[in-house]
Write a protein that holds these residues in place. Sequence first.
Motif, PDB file in Angstrom:
ATOM      1  N   ARG A   1     -10.437 -11.201   5.173  1.00 60.58           N
ATOM      2  CA  ARG A   1      -9.387 -11.776   6.039  1.00 60.58           C
ATOM      3  C   ARG A   1      -8.745 -10.705   6.908  1.00 60.58           C
ATOM      4  O   ARG A   1      -8.490 -10.920   8.097  1.00 60.58           O
ATOM      5  N   VAL A   2      -8.462  -9.555   6.330  1.00 63.96           N
ATOM      6  CA  VAL A   2      -7.858  -8.461   7.084  1.00 63.96           C
ATOM      7  C   VAL A   2      -8.863  -7.927   8.105  1.00 63.96           C
ATOM      8  O   VAL A   2      -8.515  -7.693   9.266  1.00 63.96           O
ATOM      9  N   SER A   3     -10.109  -7.764   7.700  1.00 66.06           N
ATOM     10  CA  SER A   3     -11.155  -7.298   8.627  1.00 66.06           C
ATOM     11  C   SER A   3     -11.327  -8.251   9.796  1.00 66.06           C
ATOM     12  O   SER A   3     -11.576  -7.825  10.928  1.00 66.06           O
ATOM     13  N   MET A   4     -11.184  -9.563   9.526  1.00 61.51           N
ATOM     14  CA  MET A   4     -11.300 -10.550  10.603  1.00 61.51           C
ATOM     15  C   MET A   4     -10.199 -10.340  11.643  1.00 61.51           C
ATOM     16  O   MET A   4     -10.443 -10.443  12.845  1.00 61.51           O
ATOM     17  N   VAL A   5      -8.987 -10.024  11.213  1.00 62.69           N
ATOM     18  CA  VAL A   5      -7.898  -9.752  12.146  1.00 62.69           C
ATOM     19  C   VAL A   5      -8.256  -8.560  13.034  1.00 62.69           C
ATOM     20  O   VAL A   5      -8.036  -8.597  14.250  1.00 62.69           O
ATOM     21  N   PHE A   6      -8.852  -7.518  12.455  1.00 62.90           N
ATOM     22  CA  PHE A   6      -9.264  -6.361  13.237  1.00 62.90           C
ATOM     23  C   PHE A   6     -10.321  -6.751  14.274  1.00 62.90           C
ATOM     24  O   PHE A   6     -10.285  -6.286  15.411  1.00 62.90           O
ATOM     25  N   ARG A   7     -11.271  -7.608  13.858  1.00 65.76           N
ATOM     26  CA  ARG A   7     -12.314  -8.064  14.790  1.00 65.76           C
ATOM     27  C   ARG A   7     -11.725  -8.893  15.922  1.00 65.76           C
ATOM     28  O   ARG A   7     -12.048  -8.679  17.091  1.00 65.76           O
ATOM     29  N   VAL A   8     -10.888  -9.860  15.587  1.00 65.67           N
ATOM     30  CA  VAL A   8     -10.296 -10.739  16.593  1.00 65.67           C
ATOM     31  C   VAL A   8      -9.452  -9.930  17.585  1.00 65.67           C
ATOM     32  O   VAL A   8      -9.472 -10.191  18.787  1.00 65.67           O
ATOM     33  N   ALA A   9      -8.722  -8.945  17.092  1.00 64.62           N
ATOM     34  CA  ALA A   9      -7.884  -8.109  17.955  1.00 64.62           C
ATOM     35  C   ALA A   9      -8.698  -7.051  18.702  1.00 64.62           C
ATOM     36  O   ALA A   9      -8.153  -6.328  19.528  1.00 64.62           O
ATOM     37  N   GLN A  10      -9.966  -6.969  18.389  1.00 68.35           N
ATOM     38  CA  GLN A  10     -10.890  -6.023  19.016  1.00 68.35           C
ATOM     39  C   GLN A  10     -10.440  -4.567  18.849  1.00 68.35           C
ATOM     40  O   GLN A  10     -10.483  -3.775  19.782  1.00 68.35           O
ATOM     41  N   VAL A  11     -10.020  -4.234  17.637  1.00 72.90           N
ATOM     42  CA  VAL A  11      -9.620  -2.861  17.340  1.00 72.90           C
ATOM     43  C   VAL A  11     -10.522  -2.222  16.285  1.00 72.90           C
ATOM     44  O   VAL A  11     -10.295  -1.067  15.907  1.00 72.90           O
ATOM     45  N   GLU A  12     -11.532  -2.953  15.854  1.00 70.68           N
ATOM     46  CA  GLU A  12     -12.433  -2.458  14.798  1.00 70.68           C
ATOM     47  C   GLU A  12     -12.989  -1.070  15.098  1.00 70.68           C
ATOM     48  O   GLU A  12     -13.056  -0.225  14.214  1.00 70.68           O
ATOM     49  N   GLU A  13     -13.390  -0.857  16.344  1.00 69.48           N
ATOM     50  CA  GLU A  13     -14.035   0.406  16.685  1.00 69.48           C
ATOM     51  C   GLU A  13     -13.058   1.571  16.740  1.00 69.48           C
ATOM     52  O   GLU A  13     -13.471   2.724  16.713  1.00 69.48           O
ATOM     53  N   LEU A  14     -11.763   1.285  16.796  1.00 68.77           N
ATOM     54  CA  LEU A  14     -10.751   2.344  16.780  1.00 68.77           C
ATOM     55  C   LEU A  14     -10.465   2.842  15.373  1.00 68.77           C
ATOM     56  O   LEU A  14      -9.946   3.939  15.194  1.00 68.77           O
ATOM     57  N   LEU A  15     -10.790   2.015  14.375  1.00 66.54           N
ATOM     58  CA  LEU A  15     -10.371   2.265  13.006  1.00 66.54           C
ATOM     59  C   LEU A  15     -11.448   2.930  12.172  1.00 66.54           C
ATOM     60  O   LEU A  15     -12.626   2.628  12.304  1.00 66.54           O
ATOM     61  N   THR A  16     -11.020   3.816  11.296  1.00 69.97           N
ATOM     62  CA  THR A  16     -11.907   4.435  10.317  1.00 69.97           C
ATOM     63  C   THR A  16     -11.658   3.726   8.992  1.00 69.97           C
ATOM     64  O   THR A  16     -10.528   3.699   8.499  1.00 69.97           O
ATOM     65  N   VAL A  17     -12.707   3.130   8.440  1.00 70.16           N
ATOM     66  CA  VAL A  17     -12.599   2.351   7.207  1.00 70.16           C
ATOM     67  C   VAL A  17     -13.556   2.922   6.172  1.00 70.16           C
ATOM     68  O   VAL A  17     -14.726   3.179   6.471  1.00 70.16           O
ATOM     69  N   VAL A  18     -13.044   3.128   4.950  1.00 67.51           N
ATOM     70  CA  VAL A  18     -13.860   3.618   3.842  1.00 67.51           C
ATOM     71  C   VAL A  18     -13.632   2.727   2.628  1.00 67.51           C
ATOM     72  O   VAL A  18     -12.747   1.879   2.627  1.00 67.51           O
ATOM     73  N   GLU A  19     -14.412   2.945   1.582  1.00 69.28           N
ATOM     74  CA  GLU A  19     -14.364   2.092   0.390  1.00 69.28           C
ATOM     75  C   GLU A  19     -13.365   2.534  -0.674  1.00 69.28           C
ATOM     76  O   GLU A  19     -12.918   1.724  -1.464  1.00 69.28           O
ATOM     77  N   THR A  20     -13.022   3.833  -0.717  1.00 65.38           N
ATOM     78  CA  THR A  20     -12.130   4.311  -1.773  1.00 65.38           C
ATOM     79  C   THR A  20     -11.089   5.273  -1.209  1.00 65.38           C
ATOM     80  O   THR A  20     -11.305   5.910  -0.176  1.00 65.38           O
ATOM     81  N   GLU A  21      -9.990   5.380  -1.922  1.00 68.43           N
ATOM     82  CA  GLU A  21      -8.955   6.332  -1.542  1.00 68.43           C
ATOM     83  C   GLU A  21      -9.474   7.768  -1.629  1.00 68.43           C
ATOM     84  O   GLU A  21      -9.160   8.600  -0.775  1.00 68.43           O
ATOM     85  N   ASP A  22     -10.269   8.060  -2.650  1.00 68.53           N
ATOM     86  CA  ASP A  22     -10.837   9.406  -2.778  1.00 68.53           C
ATOM     87  C   ASP A  22     -11.697   9.760  -1.574  1.00 68.53           C
ATOM     88  O   ASP A  22     -11.640  10.889  -1.068  1.00 68.53           O
ATOM     89  N   GLU A  23     -12.481   8.804  -1.116  1.00 72.39           N
ATOM     90  CA  GLU A  23     -13.322   9.012   0.066  1.00 72.39           C
ATOM     91  C   GLU A  23     -12.445   9.286   1.299  1.00 72.39           C
ATOM     92  O   GLU A  23     -12.768  10.156   2.119  1.00 72.39           O
ATOM     93  N   ALA A  24     -11.328   8.585   1.422  1.00 74.74           N
ATOM     94  CA  ALA A  24     -10.413   8.797   2.546  1.00 74.74           C
ATOM     95  C   ALA A  24      -9.812  10.196   2.500  1.00 74.74           C
ATOM     96  O   ALA A  24      -9.696  10.864   3.535  1.00 74.74           O
ATOM     97  N   VAL A  25      -9.420  10.643   1.304  1.00 71.56           N
ATOM     98  CA  VAL A  25      -8.843  11.983   1.159  1.00 71.56           C
ATOM     99  C   VAL A  25      -9.854  13.037   1.575  1.00 71.56           C
ATOM    100  O   VAL A  25      -9.541  13.954   2.332  1.00 71.56           O
ATOM    101  N   VAL A  26     -11.086  12.909   1.100  1.00 69.59           N
ATOM    102  CA  VAL A  26     -12.131  13.879   1.458  1.00 69.59           C
ATOM    103  C   VAL A  26     -12.342  13.883   2.962  1.00 69.59           C
ATOM    104  O   VAL A  26     -12.441  14.951   3.583  1.00 69.59           O
ATOM    105  N   LEU A  27     -12.385  12.737   3.575  1.00 65.94           N
ATOM    106  CA  LEU A  27     -12.577  12.640   5.028  1.00 65.94           C
ATOM    107  C   LEU A  27     -11.445  13.312   5.778  1.00 65.94           C
ATOM    108  O   LEU A  27     -11.677  14.070   6.722  1.00 65.94           O
ATOM    109  N   LEU A  28     -10.211  13.076   5.368  1.00 61.64           N
ATOM    110  CA  LEU A  28      -9.068  13.679   6.060  1.00 61.64           C
ATOM    111  C   LEU A  28      -8.952  15.173   5.829  1.00 61.64           C
ATOM    112  O   LEU A  28      -8.354  15.887   6.636  1.00 61.64           O
ATOM    113  N   ARG A  29      -9.515  15.662   4.747  1.00 62.38           N
ATOM    114  CA  ARG A  29      -9.440  17.098   4.454  1.00 62.38           C
ATOM    115  C   ARG A  29     -10.648  17.867   4.978  1.00 62.38           C
ATOM    116  O   ARG A  29     -10.685  19.089   4.846  1.00 62.38           O
ATOM    117  N   SER A  30     -11.603  17.165   5.558  1.00 68.71           N
ATOM    118  CA  SER A  30     -12.803  17.879   6.049  1.00 68.71           C
ATOM    119  C   SER A  30     -12.595  18.413   7.446  1.00 68.71           C
ATOM    120  O   SER A  30     -11.708  18.055   8.163  1.00 68.71           O
TER     121      SER A  30
END
Length: 131
Positions: free
Chosen positions: A102-131
């Motif tokens: 449902r949340v992803s659909m809002v991103f698609r409808v608003a056409q902002v999907e390509e602006l956003l970085t989406v990952v599956e876990t918080e740990d993955e997000a931390v690693v990405l932000l620290r790289s």
Amino acid sequence: MSQDHDDPILIVRRPDKRLTSAVDLVHLADGDEVHVAHIDSPRVPDVDKAVGTSLEQGITRCIFNLENFTWIDSAGLGLLIHILRHCRDGGGDLVLVKPNDRVSMVFRVAQVEELLTVVETEDEAVVLLRS
């Protein structure tokens, strides 16, 4: 502005999926989480104010863990875009964790999907932000 990879990361998460649940804000620095705000009602103005305090303190790396969010409206989307701009302007980024369909659909409808970085876990997000 150079980004120090030891600078705190702001993490916004919802403890569970209950509609009445709160939103917690924590800073992650040096591997430790420091609780900075607990918002009893996850209303956008309250979250915006609490997040704004961290942004004013120089935070430019943020994680929104959307795993327990059941919905996002236009006000919530506007808040995410505001935070994204602030973070990127400061040399950082905003990473979203596991939005549901449902949340992803809002991103698609608003056409902002390509602006956003989406990952599956918080740990993955931390690693990405620290790289």
